[in-house]
Scaffold this motif. Structure first.
Motif, PDB file in Angstrom:
ATOM      1  N   THR A  91       0.815  -1.211   0.000  1.00 51.48           N
ATOM      2  CA  THR A  91       0.000   0.000   0.000  1.00 51.48           C
ATOM      3  C   THR A  91       0.849   1.262   0.000  1.00 51.48           C
ATOM      4  O   THR A  91       0.322   2.349  -0.161  1.00 51.48           O
ATOM      5  CB  THR A  91      -0.919   0.014   1.236  1.00 51.48           C
ATOM      6  N   GLY A  92       2.110   1.151   0.199  1.00 43.05           N
ATOM      7  CA  GLY A  92       3.000   2.309   0.156  1.00 43.05           C
ATOM      8  C   GLY A  92       2.977   3.123   1.437  1.00 43.05           C
ATOM      9  O   GLY A  92       2.310   2.789   2.416  1.00 43.05           O
ATOM     10  N   LEU A  93       3.716   4.207   1.398  1.00 36.03           N
ATOM     11  CA  LEU A  93       3.830   5.081   2.567  1.00 36.03           C
ATOM     12  C   LEU A  93       2.619   5.997   2.672  1.00 36.03           C
ATOM     13  O   LEU A  93       1.986   6.319   1.673  1.00 36.03           O
ATOM     14  CB  LEU A  93       5.099   5.926   2.472  1.00 36.03           C
ATOM     15  N   VAL A  94       2.317   6.407   3.892  1.00 37.65           N
ATOM     16  CA  VAL A  94       1.235   7.348   4.135  1.00 37.65           C
ATOM     17  C   VAL A  94       1.823   8.757   4.200  1.00 37.65           C
ATOM     18  O   VAL A  94       2.844   8.992   4.847  1.00 37.65           O
ATOM     19  CB  VAL A  94       0.497   7.004   5.444  1.00 37.65           C
ATOM     20  N   SER A  95       1.179   9.681   3.487  1.00 35.90           N
ATOM     21  CA  SER A  95       1.625  11.083   3.500  1.00 35.90           C
ATOM     22  C   SER A  95       0.644  11.926   4.321  1.00 35.90           C
ATOM     23  O   SER A  95      -0.569  11.755   4.176  1.00 35.90           O
ATOM     24  CB  SER A  95       1.685  11.622   2.073  1.00 35.90           C
ATOM     25  N   PRO A  96       1.098  12.796   5.219  1.00 35.17           N
ATOM     26  CA  PRO A  96       2.514  13.157   5.431  1.00 35.17           C
ATOM     27  C   PRO A  96       3.315  12.033   6.088  1.00 35.17           C
ATOM     28  O   PRO A  96       2.772  11.247   6.867  1.00 35.17           O
ATOM     29  CB  PRO A  96       2.432  14.380   6.338  1.00 35.17           C
ATOM     30  N   TYR A  97       4.603  12.007   5.784  1.00 35.50           N
ATOM     31  CA  TYR A  97       5.488  10.909   6.180  1.00 35.50           C
ATOM     32  C   TYR A  97       6.672  11.457   6.964  1.00 35.50           C
ATOM     33  O   TYR A  97       7.254  12.482   6.600  1.00 35.50           O
ATOM     34  CB  TYR A  97       5.974  10.187   4.926  1.00 35.50           C
ATOM     35  N   THR A  98       7.028  10.795   8.049  1.00 35.84           N
ATOM     36  CA  THR A  98       8.212  11.146   8.837  1.00 35.84           C
ATOM     37  C   THR A  98       9.349  10.228   8.441  1.00 35.84           C
ATOM     38  O   THR A  98       9.213   8.993   8.503  1.00 35.84           O
ATOM     39  CB  THR A  98       7.939  11.003  10.347  1.00 35.84           C
TER      40      THR A  98
END
Length: 199
Positions: A1-8
């Motif tokens: 599903t990939g990274l969630v934005s905003p991303y740290t």
């Protein structure tokens, strides 16, 4: 599903992010794109002491709480510490909002205070390469009042009976309460005309 934005970012200083792009209609996918996240470290802005100067007549008179000789730039080396002035620019500002406005060039030095008795000065340290800045340091410029000395007094006493030669021993410190109302918090020195230097 990939990274969630905003991303740290999970790697200190930044990391590479890979991109997966899918066409919603054809479902074709492209995974050839990536970019780098780079986190620039903020400059240091070391704390400095207030600048305190005695009132003078550079603006108005020496009792008005305004002077024109605050050397703001004298704080620069302490604020920078071990950071090079070639890489970082220190500017001084009259408000936090002005310090955070990177289009503002700040105050000039020497500086004349705008409020009676002094001002709070806000500092911005800008990284010339990254454009990142820190504006969390501030200090005060303070105009200290001069001692409130009373008008000229005359100290009189009778000459000595034995000599009557126009010379006598005077206890100069006995008269300090007549010279200043705050005499207990002040230091007095006495001179003859030939030795007196106002500085």
């Amino acid at each position: 599903t990939g990274l969630v934005s905003p991303y740290t970012n999970s790697v200190v200083g930044g990391e590479k992010i890979y991109v997966r792009v899918q066409n919603n209609t054809t479902k074709c996918i492209n995974t050839t794109n990536s970019f780098d996240l780079k986190l620039n470290v903020l400059p240091k802005a070391n704390a400095v002491s207030s600048i305190i100067k005695c009132d003078d007549n550079s603006v108005g008179d020496d009792k008005d709480g305004f002077i024109s000789s605050f050397d703001l730039s004298s704080q620069t080396s302490t604020i920078l510490g071990d950071q090079s002035s070639d890489d970082y620019t220190v500017t001084y500002h009259i408000s936090q909002a002005d310090a955070d406005d990177t289009t503002s060039t700040g105050l000039t030095s020497p500086y004349t205070n705008t409020n009676k008795g002094g001002d709070k000065i806000y500092v911005r340290v800008l990284d010339n390469n990254s454009g990142c800045y820190r504006s969390s340091t501030s200090f005060n410029v303070t105009v200290a009042p001069l001692p409130d000395v009373k008008t000229l007094i005359t100290v009189e006493q009778c000459d000595d009976v034995e000599t009557n030669d126009g010379k006598s021993i005077f206890n100069l410190s006995d008269n300090e309460s007549f010279i200043s109302s705050d005499y207990q918090n002040e230091t007095f020195e006495y001179y003859t005309a030939s030795d007196f230097n106002v500085s």
